[in-house]
Scaffold this motif. Structure first.
Motif, PDB file in Angstrom:
ATOM      1  N   ALA A 208       1.441  -4.533   3.671  1.00 41.30           N
ATOM      2  CA  ALA A 208       1.639  -3.080   4.519  1.00 41.30           C
ATOM      3  C   ALA A 208       1.904  -3.301   5.975  1.00 41.30           C
ATOM      4  CB  ALA A 208       0.309  -2.322   4.250  1.00 41.30           C
ATOM      5  N   ASN A 209       1.305  -3.753   6.663  1.00 37.37           N
ATOM      6  CA  ASN A 209       1.322  -4.020   8.027  1.00 37.37           C
ATOM      7  C   ASN A 209       2.665  -4.565   8.191  1.00 37.37           C
ATOM      8  OD1 ASN A 209      -1.150  -2.896   8.489  1.00 37.37           O
ATOM      9  ND2 ASN A 209      -1.989  -4.811   8.968  1.00 37.37           N
ATOM     10  N   SER A 210       3.316  -5.830   7.486  1.00 39.77           N
ATOM     11  CA  SER A 210       4.434  -6.400   7.520  1.00 39.77           C
ATOM     12  C   SER A 210       5.541  -5.539   7.191  1.00 39.77           C
ATOM     13  CB  SER A 210       4.317  -7.709   6.765  1.00 39.77           C
ATOM     14  OG  SER A 210       3.490  -8.609   7.095  1.00 39.77           O
ATOM     15  N   LEU A 211       5.506  -5.061   6.239  1.00 39.44           N
ATOM     16  CA  LEU A 211       6.779  -3.951   6.050  1.00 39.44           C
ATOM     17  C   LEU A 211       6.725  -2.852   7.189  1.00 39.44           C
ATOM     18  CD1 LEU A 211       5.881  -3.581   2.090  1.00 39.44           C
ATOM     19  CD2 LEU A 211       7.939  -4.786   3.333  1.00 39.44           C
ATOM     20  N   ILE A 212       6.010  -2.326   7.581  1.00 37.30           N
ATOM     21  CA  ILE A 212       5.787  -0.885   8.413  1.00 37.30           C
ATOM     22  C   ILE A 212       6.224  -1.535   9.861  1.00 37.30           C
ATOM     23  CG2 ILE A 212       3.592  -0.931   9.130  1.00 37.30           C
ATOM     24  CD1 ILE A 212       5.915   2.153   8.411  1.00 37.30           C
ATOM     25  N   GLY A 213       5.761  -2.907  10.164  1.00 39.60           N
ATOM     26  CA  GLY A 213       6.084  -3.239  11.622  1.00 39.60           C
ATOM     27  C   GLY A 213       7.229  -4.260  11.825  1.00 39.60           C
ATOM     28  N   PHE A 214       7.450  -4.800  10.716  1.00 39.15           N
ATOM     29  CA  PHE A 214       8.431  -5.918  11.072  1.00 39.15           C
ATOM     30  C   PHE A 214       9.966  -6.023  10.262  1.00 39.15           C
ATOM     31  CE2 PHE A 214       4.143  -7.095  12.105  1.00 39.15           C
ATOM     32  CZ  PHE A 214       4.434  -7.253  13.595  1.00 39.15           C
ATOM     33  N   THR A 215       9.995  -4.947   9.257  1.00 40.39           N
ATOM     34  CA  THR A 215      10.999  -4.984   8.286  1.00 40.39           C
ATOM     35  C   THR A 215      11.759  -3.293   8.384  1.00 40.39           C
ATOM     36  OG1 THR A 215       9.826  -4.111   6.444  1.00 40.39           O
ATOM     37  CG2 THR A 215       9.829  -6.408   6.545  1.00 40.39           C
ATOM     38  N   SER A 216      13.020  -3.430   7.754  1.00 40.20           N
ATOM     39  CA  SER A 216      13.568  -2.038   7.787  1.00 40.20           C
ATOM     40  C   SER A 216      13.347  -1.175   6.509  1.00 40.20           C
ATOM     41  CB  SER A 216      15.211  -2.402   7.886  1.00 40.20           C
ATOM     42  OG  SER A 216      15.592  -3.148   6.912  1.00 40.20           O
ATOM     43  N   ALA A 217      12.297  -1.693   5.807  1.00 37.36           N
ATOM     44  CA  ALA A 217      12.062  -1.198   4.421  1.00 37.36           C
ATOM     45  C   ALA A 217      11.607   0.177   4.643  1.00 37.36           C
ATOM     46  CB  ALA A 217      10.909  -1.883   3.681  1.00 37.36           C
ATOM     47  N   HIS A 218      11.786   1.090   3.750  1.00 36.09           N
ATOM     48  CA  HIS A 218      11.447   2.447   3.870  1.00 36.09           C
ATOM     49  C   HIS A 218       9.842   2.577   4.068  1.00 36.09           C
ATOM     50  CE1 HIS A 218      10.874   6.846   3.071  1.00 36.09           C
ATOM     51  NE2 HIS A 218      12.302   6.805   3.107  1.00 36.09           N
ATOM     52  N   PRO A 219       9.426   3.512   4.839  1.00 34.36           N
ATOM     53  CA  PRO A 219       8.121   3.649   5.132  1.00 34.36           C
ATOM     54  C   PRO A 219       7.179   3.745   3.908  1.00 34.36           C
ATOM     55  CG  PRO A 219       9.211   4.893   6.877  1.00 34.36           C
ATOM     56  CD  PRO A 219      10.386   4.345   5.834  1.00 34.36           C
ATOM     57  N   LEU A 220       7.796   4.587   3.092  1.00 31.59           N
ATOM     58  CA  LEU A 220       6.908   4.912   1.746  1.00 31.59           C
ATOM     59  C   LEU A 220       6.316   3.628   0.881  1.00 31.59           C
ATOM     60  CD1 LEU A 220       8.573   8.012   0.189  1.00 31.59           C
ATOM     61  CD2 LEU A 220       6.376   7.759   1.143  1.00 31.59           C
ATOM     62  N   VAL A 221       7.177   2.579   0.863  1.00 30.72           N
ATOM     63  CA  VAL A 221       6.878   1.386   0.317  1.00 30.72           C
ATOM     64  C   VAL A 221       5.729   0.768   1.293  1.00 30.72           C
ATOM     65  CG1 VAL A 221       7.704  -0.906  -0.091  1.00 30.72           C
ATOM     66  CG2 VAL A 221       9.220   0.726  -0.058  1.00 30.72           C
ATOM     67  N   ALA A 222       5.631   0.575   2.359  1.00 31.71           N
ATOM     68  CA  ALA A 222       4.482   0.434   3.206  1.00 31.71           C
ATOM     69  C   ALA A 222       3.233   1.013   2.885  1.00 31.71           C
ATOM     70  CB  ALA A 222       4.803   0.125   4.693  1.00 31.71           C
ATOM     71  N   LEU A 223       3.377   2.491   2.799  1.00 35.26           N
ATOM     72  CA  LEU A 223       2.257   3.682   2.741  1.00 35.26           C
ATOM     73  C   LEU A 223       1.536   3.064   1.347  1.00 35.26           C
ATOM     74  CD1 LEU A 223       4.054   6.666   4.284  1.00 35.26           C
ATOM     75  CD2 LEU A 223       1.830   5.376   4.999  1.00 35.26           C
ATOM     76  N   VAL A 224       2.689   2.877   0.308  1.00 35.37           N
ATOM     77  CA  VAL A 224       1.810   2.763  -0.901  1.00 35.37           C
ATOM     78  C   VAL A 224       1.129   1.354  -1.104  1.00 35.37           C
ATOM     79  CG1 VAL A 224       2.771   1.878  -3.351  1.00 35.37           C
ATOM     80  CG2 VAL A 224       3.842   3.810  -2.404  1.00 35.37           C
ATOM     81  N   MET A 225       1.535   0.114  -0.374  1.00 38.67           N
ATOM     82  CA  MET A 225       0.773  -0.833  -0.201  1.00 38.67           C
ATOM     83  C   MET A 225      -0.525  -0.563   0.460  1.00 38.67           C
ATOM     84  SD  MET A 225       2.746  -3.359  -1.729  1.00 38.67           S
ATOM     85  CE  MET A 225       3.175  -1.936  -2.858  1.00 38.67           C
ATOM     86  N   GLN A 226      -0.472   0.122   1.689  1.00 37.74           N
ATOM     87  CA  GLN A 226      -1.729   0.397   2.260  1.00 37.74           C
ATOM     88  C   GLN A 226      -2.670   1.203   1.555  1.00 37.74           C
ATOM     89  OE1 GLN A 226      -2.968   3.402   4.033  1.00 37.74           O
ATOM     90  NE2 GLN A 226      -4.375   2.546   5.339  1.00 37.74           N
ATOM     91  N   SER A 227      -2.300   2.086   0.694  1.00 40.11           N
ATOM     92  CA  SER A 227      -2.961   2.937  -0.258  1.00 40.11           C
ATOM     93  C   SER A 227      -3.558   2.196  -1.440  1.00 40.11           C
ATOM     94  CB  SER A 227      -2.060   4.218  -0.872  1.00 40.11           C
ATOM     95  OG  SER A 227      -2.942   5.013  -1.770  1.00 40.11           O
ATOM     96  N   ILE A 228      -3.000   1.231  -1.949  1.00 38.93           N
ATOM     97  CA  ILE A 228      -3.337   0.407  -3.002  1.00 38.93           C
ATOM     98  C   ILE A 228      -4.408  -0.273  -2.364  1.00 38.93           C
ATOM     99  CG2 ILE A 228      -2.936  -1.391  -4.579  1.00 38.93           C
ATOM    100  CD1 ILE A 228      -0.042  -0.324  -4.935  1.00 38.93           C
ATOM    101  N   ALA A 229      -4.448  -0.937  -1.259  1.00 46.12           N
ATOM    102  CA  ALA A 229      -5.363  -1.918  -0.460  1.00 46.12           C
ATOM    103  C   ALA A 229      -6.631  -1.050  -0.339  1.00 46.12           C
ATOM    104  CB  ALA A 229      -4.945  -2.371   0.954  1.00 46.12           C
ATOM    105  N   GLY A 230      -6.488   0.275   0.426  1.00 48.82           N
ATOM    106  CA  GLY A 230      -7.718   0.969   0.552  1.00 48.82           C
ATOM    107  C   GLY A 230      -8.519   1.246  -0.680  1.00 48.82           C
ATOM    108  N   LEU A 231      -7.525   1.553  -1.892  1.00 54.38           N
ATOM    109  CA  LEU A 231      -8.106   1.920  -3.112  1.00 54.38           C
ATOM    110  C   LEU A 231      -9.095   0.477  -3.854  1.00 54.38           C
ATOM    111  CD1 LEU A 231      -8.260   4.242  -5.301  1.00 54.38           C
ATOM    112  CD2 LEU A 231      -6.256   3.010  -6.603  1.00 54.38           C
ATOM    113  N   ILE A 232      -8.652  -0.213  -3.875  1.00 50.22           N
ATOM    114  CA  ILE A 232      -9.358  -1.536  -4.322  1.00 50.22           C
ATOM    115  C   ILE A 232     -10.284  -2.425  -3.418  1.00 50.22           C
ATOM    116  CG2 ILE A 232      -7.136  -1.726  -6.073  1.00 50.22           C
ATOM    117  CD1 ILE A 232      -6.295  -4.433  -4.542  1.00 50.22           C
ATOM    118  N   ASN A 233     -10.149  -1.887  -2.198  1.00 52.76           N
ATOM    119  CA  ASN A 233     -11.210  -2.491  -1.169  1.00 52.76           C
ATOM    120  C   ASN A 233     -12.381  -2.123  -1.076  1.00 52.76           C
ATOM    121  OD1 ASN A 233     -11.718  -4.529   1.029  1.00 52.76           O
ATOM    122  ND2 ASN A 233     -11.746  -2.631   2.270  1.00 52.76           N
ATOM    123  N   GLY A 234     -12.665  -0.579  -0.771  1.00 48.99           N
ATOM    124  CA  GLY A 234     -13.866   0.035  -0.541  1.00 48.99           C
ATOM    125  C   GLY A 234     -14.814   0.330  -1.789  1.00 48.99           C
TER     126      GLY A 234
END
Length: 514
Positions: free
Chosen positions: A349-375
């Protein structure tokens, strides 16, 4: 349905006639807490209790969810820097770097009912102070309001864990946690999505702080209603009994003068202390993207309201996914495997939002999945690793103290790093965050190895496998699946690490508050 709990050790048959009774010994408290349950708690009581418990932190969740979309607004209206915004965002974490431990011991000893009422009252008062600060554009008063709220938040979260563990037991624990996370996600989703519209429609961003104050008041009233409901409608043998009540019962009603015992802190098993002792800055690492996501998207050329909408919209994944993940954990186990997998999604998620031109929603989805399966896997593993209701509040207190100290440190560090970056970009912030989460991947792998070697695969097992395995154990203190012992050297290390993190967090907070 909660499975009957099996005693963790032989009951202590000693009786005392001393007028002043201390906290029950470890063997006594474990045995008393884990006596076989003759009747399962009816689901009607469970669902009513859960509906009330999940409503306790609604106002506080609303406040936190509003900060991210309003970051740019607060910088302009209050004239603050990114580091000072980090102070605001970490204000409740700051005070909760110490208080949860003391609060956890008080919670275990006195029980959650009187404590949660105090918490919701304090949260309501803090929300009023925070909202009032907007009228005079005093950002330090806003910090003070969040600090006051933090005193209540500290113990309220631990009380929720005790309530859920009591009502649902180890069997349905993950599902209940998942449902609670889903409700919190709904509140965060709505709060984040309406933050900018409220500002635009009313012409004043201050209403975004008064709305959660009203919800904090509602949470306080629901808490009071729950306590009355429990005392009036729920049979006594179904209620959550405090350690103090057990001690009074043991002494035939004699008064108990001690408020709590340090044993609940110093005798936590190493199996549990492994988690806070190795996580360290992992909670702060996750915030590199989360808190400032809306501002990152705005800097990519999107409108502020669009950025806020996308940031909060991705929470739908957590809302829908939290109960599903909880059910899957209960059914299939593998809790530590998810803990190891989550950091990879954070880095992606960090790589997509900060260092690519991918749509922000893609990074947001990755970040959301990370939070879901971590805590969630970590939270549901704690009761299994502690295995003693009388120490559970203290255990969650230590866990929150570590998490909040890490969050305080990293929130301020991220702000300082961003202020020192050209055009106040987020590139360096995301590199630091990704580095921390990369370490988290190897920590998760270590957990899996420890579980297989030292914990009898208890965290990997499904609920049914664990119950079947426990039914075959004759000596619970000898089997790695159920053995829970403190290790002095590990306890000293964890407490020293906590002191170091608290000192660092407080130093950074006070430095950038001035």
């Amino acid at each position: 349905m909660s499975a009957p709990q099996v005693p963790l050790g032989p009951p202590d048959e000693k009786k005392t006639s001393v007028p002043v009774v201390s906290v029950p010994s470890e063997e006594e408290s474990i045995s008393a807490e884990n006596e076989p349950v003759q009747k399962a708690i009816p689901w009607t009581y469970k669902w009513i209790a859960l509906a009330c418990v999940v409503a306790f932190p609604i106002g506080q969740n609303w406040t936190n969810a509003s900060l991210g979309p309003l970051k740019n607004t607060l910088r302009q209206e209050l004239g603050i820097t990114n580091a000072q915004f980090g102070v605001i965002a970490s204000a409740d974490s700051f005070v909760n770097s110490i208080f949860p431990i003391l609060g956890g011991m008080i919670l275990d000893w006195w029980g959650p009912n009187p404590v949660t009422i105090c918490c919701t009252v304090v949260i309501f008062l803090g929300s009023v102070v925070a909202a009032a600060s907007i009228h005079i554009s005093a950002w330090r008063m806003l910090v003070a309001g969040h600090v006051i709220m933090g005193f209540g938040i500290a113990i309220l979260d631990q009380a929720q864990q005790k309530f859920i563990y009591h009502w649902f037991g180890a069997g349905g624990l993950a599902f209940a946690f998942g449902l609670e996370n889903a409700i919190s996600g709904v509140v965060g989703l709505v709060a984040g999505m309406v933050a900018i519209p409220i500002r635009e429609s009313t012409g004043w961003y201050g209403w975004t702080f008064w709305v959660p104050a009203f919800f904090c008041c509602a949470s306080m009233l629901i808490n009071i209603a729950y306590v009355f409901f429990e005392h009036i409608f729920i049979p006594k043998h179904y209620r959550l009994t405090s350690a103090r009540a057990k001690a009074v019962a043991k002494s035939h009603g004699l008064n108990v003068k001690r408020t709590f015992s340090w044993d609940s802190l110093l005798k936590l098993p190493w199996q549990y202390l492994m988690l806070p002792g190795t996580q360290i800055l992992q909670s702060g690492g996750a915030n590199g993207f989360g808190v400032s996501a809306a501002d990152m998207i705005r800097m990519k050329g999107y409108k502020e309201d669009t950025a806020g909408f996308m940031t909060t919209g991705q929470k739908v994944i957590r809302i829908v996914g939290a109960p599903i993940i909880g059910w899957l954990i209960d059914r299939y186990g593998h809790r530590f495997h998810l803990v190891a997998l989550a950091p990879l999604f954070y880095v992606l998620a960090n790589s997509l939002i900060g260092f690519t031109s991918a749509h922000p929603l893609v990074a947001l989805v990755m970040q959301s999945i990370a939070g879901l399966i971590n805590g969630m896997p970590l939270n549901v593993s704690i009761p299994l690793l502690v295995a003693d209701q009388d120490k559970l509040g203290t255990a969650f207190g230590v866990w929150r103290a570590f998490n909040n100290s890490g969050a305080t440190i990293m929130e301020v560090v991220y702000g300082v790093v961003q202020d020192g970056t050209e055009a106040m970009g987020y590139g360096r912030v995301l590199i630091i965050s990704s580095s921390i989460k990369a370490v988290g991947f190897f920590i998760g792998i270590t957990y899996i190895i420890v579980d297989f070697k030292k914990l009898g695969k208890g965290i990997t097992m499904t609920r049914s496998q664990r119950e079947a395995r426990e039914s075959e154990i004759e000596d619970r203190d000898a089997d790695p699946l159920t053995r829970r012992r403190p290790v002095k050297a590990w306890t000293i290390y964890v407490m020293c690490a906590l002191v170091a993190m608290v000192a660092t967090g407080w130093t950074l907070f006070i430095k950038y508050l001035s």
